[in-house]
Design an enzyme around this catalytic site. Structure first.
Site: not given
Length: 1353
Positions: A126, A273, A279, A376, A903, A1285
């Protein structure tokens, strides 16, 4: 956040208020920069550099990646870093050089090797993610001209691609690396003595293995890269200048020294700051926080200083995480091992901290002060008792104090002991002692670039003589509102011997010390509690092995099979092979069919020149539309008040249901059970209630939030399938049934009858380009819609309906889409219709592109399904009967849910013959956004049930599931339960080829041996087949049109009804046209898909784009060929241009339409029982090997082998790309991707932060794809088969391999192999299914005794 912005600007040292930086070598001067503006907005809106894309707005997808170059203050060298432009403040660019994808190469001049290799290696589908990936690689090469594959792995941690499956990207970029060699790896044809590239024998057919020719790549010469702007290099004032930029709502400060920084903080204690803005940027965009004072401390010496001291390394609080990582790694190489254990622990954790773009700019100081409970690094710092240097400005001087990261540091959620007027200046990373051991672990949903579920760091001091614990710090994240130290448990460890007895005691105490309320935010309560003890146990194993290695403990201190418990997964170097049928030597060189041609737009996509909807140039009087969405899942609308919004300058109008008639307001793809704007009721959170038209996108979204809506809640709020069943909340006319044979008789005569169930969740489409529309008013009350849609004719029809006009006055255009996957088939109307209405009423161009969180809230997902089945079978394993109930979660409106259910009902048996079947289907109505089409369209859900049935039978009979498969495979000529005869059905050929190519039985023996020798690591192998029917479920959609215009110069403009969504449809249509007209592809161009070129088009869906449009193109070509035949016969040696020129002068029509209707389609059990349900079936088989960590639930796909029957491939490169991309999307569906809702219907997973797609590190370590040869299909264009698919379900092989691995773990623990594993098989579900002495410590609260934080729809 609450501080007013009317405070005077501080009187600091001489200041500078003009922003100066360079973009692609050109100087940019802005005398009035907006402190709230991001670099991405500046590039796209002010500089009109639209190659850089907005994919998520939170730094999680990498589509906006650009390169920043500046002089590194620490080294005085030029530093090049990849950053997320969506988070980077433009004000932070002063004195920097920005390079975007447009700045490194162009199709008009020359492509950079980074762009060329990605495109020619078929790494762009794409194309929306492509510029970001290009720039991540480019930034890497600017720093390392010959990187390693490990460098590539790290460089792409912050980039996502939804289309390709990542393999071709890595293959293309592998050519830059030290490890570059044959892409076939161990499977290189030279191993067998063949000459590379000349083809190999495979069952009598010649197969090829080369999708691109590496020798054609332009060599990479790093000396030819653009130089850093001399003006920035020679002028030393850029870093010393104190900057002040005052905007309308915020002021940006960049002080040049610590005193000025502290003065600002003293004056504005609530000032934020900003270092990386990773964040704050998210808070501003998605939480709508306003910070009036923003301070950038990156030029303050003390904040960016690094000093190696005798007992530690000092890092300024603004030093980037990547710089910390680099410096720590350097120290690890130089210092004795025992001194660097804390450094190594930090480095290990930093590898999994966000993506590289984030780590390049984010600071440790920001991470500490943000105080996230799932940070973390905070557990590492807390366990290390790291000391901080803190300063403030008091009475005219700077005062310092020292703060320790101890148990009292955090005082509450995102709060700590540092005062508002103080600043964290720096911190000291301690060197460790000889008998000090520090380890840390993190568990997330996805290893790379994911937030932690739980993390832990353990720092223990052990007396080597007594082998007792002198001191210990154990810090955990994800278990409280803050990072916490397990102090009580640590106290009982002191003076105790380090052994298994202590470990068991610690585990019990940790369970007691770190509880979680059943309704705690984040959910996964039992799993998170189990992770605490599991991660400690991993630490125990790691430290014990270190003690053994150093001779402190004897070699037999740990059983051999326990050792793997300390391991963590590492991304292996990719090995892959792609095998496809070689084009005959007799085929004309200009005949492109069967050749691996690159995507027609790949080069433009790699250079950023490909235009998507929101890239279109702004018009002078254009307005931007923002949608007003429901915040309730089920409520009555009492009032809507837009007066505050309308009173704001720059707001032009508010639209709601009052602005159109009830008839105009009623819309839907099939049933008009939806509304453009909710009128009296809302049925889900995210339902569109109104729209604000304003001057710019940022302003319109802000004013949309000023619209006040009063609701009256209505009960019940139904979210899950089970709740819908309880309340009998189904759409009318359901359930529906279909059957064949006599099920009751089969049950009464069966040797065995078994009842079971399985369940799978939804899946977010996560196309990288969100929904977007631009409407332009035209003469004669016409309207032109540029729309990111898979179904332009539906948009045209419904726009005409809403505007009470006719379709011939509405033109819908789609140039290309940045992904679709079914999500832009029917849901594009949510944006297109309000945009069209506003355009029509205001007579001005109107644009709207959804933010990622809006898109995920509004547009629906893949349907969750619940299956309940009863099966009859013989003692040998032959299936004789099945009754199955299928329930799908449709959301609040029907959309296409009935067809999705159908389906699933017609695919549940997958590749297996069951002579007696009764299947029932229920469409469940819930208070969720309307779920919709998604690649596979119910097929994968149905086949998921079929594979459970096969494995249930095998388990009950104690047989190999492969033997059950073999007994029950459909044979050529068999009849399905919807009366379709199976022709050209080579499933067994695929099956046996896959067994052979994957070396299945040998690998299974090796896995059994591995599992016997490993207690905490288990492997599994599983194979799944797929049978996917190709056709739309309603017959009238199985048609297509085309228009071909040949111009007098011989050039050909091809138009057809399909939309290019990345699947290569335009490329294939050009190939079909080229063969039919016998001309080179360079003569043919496709501009767009438009309703004024080809009318009444079907959606680009159901994998039928090539089948339908390809035949329509051939029809048009045949007409032209007939007209040109006399001219060619008269001049057989003429050229194409000569023939066309002659035809023009002889007044031969050089324009032709083509049309195709799929024959024999239209099955209906009552009205048309002899018709076909599907035109044919695409088949395939895949086998995957997986390894799981039984302690954490983490997993890794070691290998995948796929054999696909796709007929005679039109384009092997594009088809293999579709196979790999579909597999990875299916892998995500069945393992990683989880929709998370609150019990009140609030979607929590509204972006890449909470919703995890597979990333680069998640692809199989060995990834082999083979296209079945000699399988021409007579029912589609040039003997091909559809491919979009069908391969997706093969991703389920990973799910069942995981289940095999869990079974091995359970059997070792003496547990039953009969257990439930819902899809997706997340780390939480894997871990809790393994069950062991650690999970048994976790008490489960009684069901119904609490309200969970989240529920599964």
């Amino acid at each position: 956040m609450t501080q007013e912005h009317n405070a005077a600007v501080l009187d600091l040292n001489p200041t500078f208020s003009t922003l100066i930086f360079f973009v692609n070598g050109k100087k940019v001067i802005d005398t009035n920069p907006d402190p709230e503006c991001t670099l991405l907005t500046y590039l796209r809106e002010k500089l009109r550099l639209c190659g850089t894309k907005l994919g998520c707005g939170e730094g999680g997808c990498g589509a906006c990646t650009v390169m920043i170059s500046r002089i590194d203050t620490l080294t005085n060298r030029i530093k090049h870093i990849a950053v997320n432009a969506c988070l980077t403040p433009v004000c932070a660019m002063h004195g920097s050089a920005v390079t975007t994808v447009e700045g490194i190469g162009s199709t008009r001049t020359r492509l950079h090797p980074v762009q060329e290799r990605l495109a020619k290696a078929h790494g762009s589908q794409c194309g929306f993610c492509t510029p970001g990936i290009v720039m991540s690689m480019y930034a890497l090469l600017r720093n390392l001209s010959q990187p390693s594959m490990k460098d590539l792995e790290i460089a792409f941690q912050g980039n996502l691609c939804r289309c390709t499956g990542y393999r071709p990207i890595l293959e293309g970029y592998k050519t830059f690396t030290k490890e570059f060699g044959c892409a076939m790896g161990d499977k290189c044809c030279k191993v067998n003595g063949n000459k590379c590239g000349e083809g190999m024998e495979n069952g009598g057919d010649m197969v090829d293995d080369k999708l691109f020719e590496k020798s054609e790549f332009v060599p990479f010469d790093p000396s030819q890269e653009p130089i850093f702007p001399p003006e920035l290099q020679l002028n030393k004032d850029w870093d010393s200048q104190t900057l002040v930029y005052k905007g309308e709502r915020a002021t940006w400060y960049r002080p040049g020294n610590l005193e000025d920084l502290l003065k600002i903080k003293a004056q504005f204690p609530e000032a934020k700051l900003v270092v990386g803005n990773t964040e704050i940027g998210v808070e501003v965009k998605f939480k709508h926080f306003l910070y009036p004072v923003l301070v950038n401390p990156t030029k303050v010496k003390e904040m960016i200083d690094v000093q190696e001291l005798e007992d530690s390394i000092y890092f300024g609080a603004s030093v980037s995480l990547m710089d910390i990582d680099r410096i720590l790694r350097s120290s690890i190489e130089k210092l004795p091992e025992h001194q660097t254990r804390f450094f190594q622990c930090a480095v290990n954790m930093l590898h999994y901290f966000a993506g590289k773009q984030i780590r390049n700019v984010a600071s440790l100081g920001g991470n500490i002060m943000t105080g996230s409970p799932i940070s973390d690094m905070n557990p590492v710092l807390m366990a290390g008792a790291v000391k901080f240097k803190v300063a403030k400005y008091v009475e005219g001087q700077i005062k310092y104090r020292e703060v320790c990261m101890a148990s009292g540091f955090f005082t509450g959620y995102r709060k700590n002991v540092i005062e508002p007027t103080e600043i964290l200046v720096g911190l000291y990373f301690p060197k460790t002692l000889e008998h000090q051991y520090v380890v840390a672990f993190k568990q997330a949903k996805r290893r790379d670039d994911d937030i932690a579920i739980v993390n832990a760091a353990i720092n223990v001091f052990i007396d080597p003589r007594s082998i007792t614990v002198d001191k210990v710090y154990m810090a955990f994240g994800g278990m409280a509102p803050t990072t916490v130290l397990a102090t009580r448990t640590a106290d009982i460890m002191v003076k105790q011997q380090w052994n298994k007895v202590l470990m068991e005691r610690v585990v019990e105490n940790l369970c007691a010390e770190l509880p979680l309320a059943p309704s705690a935010p984040g959910g996964m309560i039992a799993y998170r509690r189990s992770l605490v003890v599991s991660l400690f146990f991993k630490a125990y194993l790691t430290i014990t092995q270190q003690l053994i290695k150093s001779g402190i403990l004897p070699q037999d201190s740990l059983p051999q099979e326990e050792l793997s418990g300390s391991d963590v997964f590492h991304t292996p170097a990719l090995k892959s092979a792609q095998l496809f049928e070689k084009v005959s030597n007799k085929q004309s060189e200009c005949d492109p069919i069967g050749r691996p041609k690159i995507h027609a737009s790949a080069l433009k996509q790699a250079t950023g020149e490909a235009i998507y909807c929101d890239d279109m140039p702004r018009m002078e009087n254009e307005l931007y539309l923002a949608l007003v969405l429901s915040t309730k899942a089920h409520a009555k609308i009492l009032s809507i008040d837009a007066s505050e919004a309308l009173a704001m300058p720059g707001v032009h109008a508010f639209f709601s249901s009052k602005d159109i008639t009830q008839h105009e307001n009623e819309v839907g793809p099939v049933f008009h059970d939806e509304e453009v704007f909710a009128s009296d009721m809302v049925y889900c959170q995210g339902q569109v209630i109104g729209a604000i038209a304003a001057d710019n996108p940022n302003f319109s979204s802000k004013t949309a939030r000023k619209v006040t809506i009063e609701y009256e809640d209505i009960k019940p709020v139904i979210i899950t399938i089970e709740q819908a069943i309880e309340h009998k909340s189904y759409f009318p006319d359901y359930p529906r049934f279909t059957e064949i044979g006599d099920v009751e008789k089969a049950f009464s005569e069966a040797d065995h009858v078994y009842e079971g169930s399985c369940r799978m969740g939804g899946q977010e489409h996560f196309y990288l380009e969100t929904h977007a529309s631009l409407a332009v008013p035209r003469d004669s009350d016409e309207i032109e819609i540029f729309c990111s849609t898979q179904h332009p004719s539906e948009v045209q029809k419904l726009v005409a309906h809403v505007l009470s006009t006719s379709a011939h006055r509405v033109v819908c255009r789609a140039k290309r889409l940045g992904g679709g996957f079914g999500g832009k088939e029917s849901r594009a109307i949510a944006v297109a219709l309000p945009v069209a209405l506003a355009c029509h009423r205001l007579r001005r161009p109107i644009r709207c592109m959804l933010d990622r969180d809006e898109d995920m809230m509004i547009t629906g997902t893949r349907h969750p399904f619940l299956f309940k089945y009863k099966i009859a079978f013989t003692s040998e394993g032959r299936l004789t009967g099945c009754y199955i109930e299928c329930y799908n979660n449709a959301g609040w409106s029907m959309d296409l849910s009935f067809s999705v259910l159908e389906r699933a009902m017609f695919h549940f048996e997958n590749c297996y013959k069951i002579p007696n079947i009764k299947v029932g289907g229920w469409v469940c109505k819930t208070n969720l956004p309307s779920n919709t089409a998604f690649r596979g369209f119910g097929g994968p859900q149905g086949m998921f049930a079929g594979e459970h049935i096969i494995r249930d039978v095998a388990r009950i009979l104690g047989k190999d599931y492969l033997e059950i498969m073999k007994q029950n495979f459909y044979k050529e000529g068999d009849i399905t339960h919807y009366q379709q005869k199976l022709d050209n059905f080579p499933i067994e050929k695929c099956f046996y080829d896959c067994l052979q190519q994957s070396n299945y039985y040998q690998k299974r023996k090796e896995i059994e041996e591995f599992n016997r020798n490993h207690r905490w690591r288990k492997r599994g192998i599983s194979l799944v087949p797929t049978k996917y029917g190709i056709a739309f479920g309603v017959s009238h959609l199985n048609q297509a049109g085309a228009l071909i215009n040949i111009y007098a110069d011989g050039s050909v403009l091809l138009s057809h009804g399909g939309v290019e969504i990345g699947q290569g449809l335009h490329t294939k249509m050009i190939q079909c046209c080229a063969r039919a007209l016998q001309i080179p592809i360079e003569f043919i161009h496709i501009s767009e898909t438009a309703t004024d070129k080809v009318p009444n088009t079907s959606p680009t869906a159901a994998s039928s784009g090539s089948d339908l449009n390809g035949m329509a193109v051939l029809d048009a070509c045949e007409k032209l060929n007939k007209r040109l035949a006399p001219i060619k016969e008269a001049n057989p040696n003429g050229s194409w241009t000569e023939w066309i020129n002659k035809a023009y002068f002889e007044r031969v029509s050089l324009s032709a339409t083509g049309f195709y209707r799929m024959p024999d389609i239209g099955y209906d059990p009552v009205q048309n029982p002899n018709a076909l349900m599907y035109n044919y079936f695409t088949n395939g088989v895949g086998s995957s090997i997986v390894e799981i960590d039984c302690l954490t639930g983490d997993h890794q796909v070691l290998s995948t082998d796929i054999v696909m029957d796709i007929g005679s491939s039109l384009n092997p490169a594009i088809d293999i790309g579709q196979i790999e991309g579909a597999f990875m999307q299916g892998y995500g569906l069945f393992t990683l991707e989880e929709m998370i809702y609150s019990p009140q219907g609030v979607l929590y997973s509204r972006g890449p932060g909470m919703y995890k797609l597979p990333g680069f590190a998640d692809i199989p370590g060995e990834f082999n794809v083979t296209i079945l040869t000699g399988a021409a299909n007579p029912r589609a264009v040039y003997s091909s088969k559809a491919v979009g698919e069908p391969p997706l379900f093969i991703g389920c092989s990973v799910f069942f391999a995981i289940k095999e691995a869990i079974t091995s773990a359970r059997l070792m623990n003496g547990l039953s192999e009969d257990f439930k594993l819902e899809s997706p098989a997340t780390s939480a579900r894997i871990r809790m299914a393994c069950q062991d002495e650690f999970t048994n410590l976790i008490e489960q609260p009684p069901a119904g005794s609490y309200v969970p934080w989240n529920i599964v729809p």
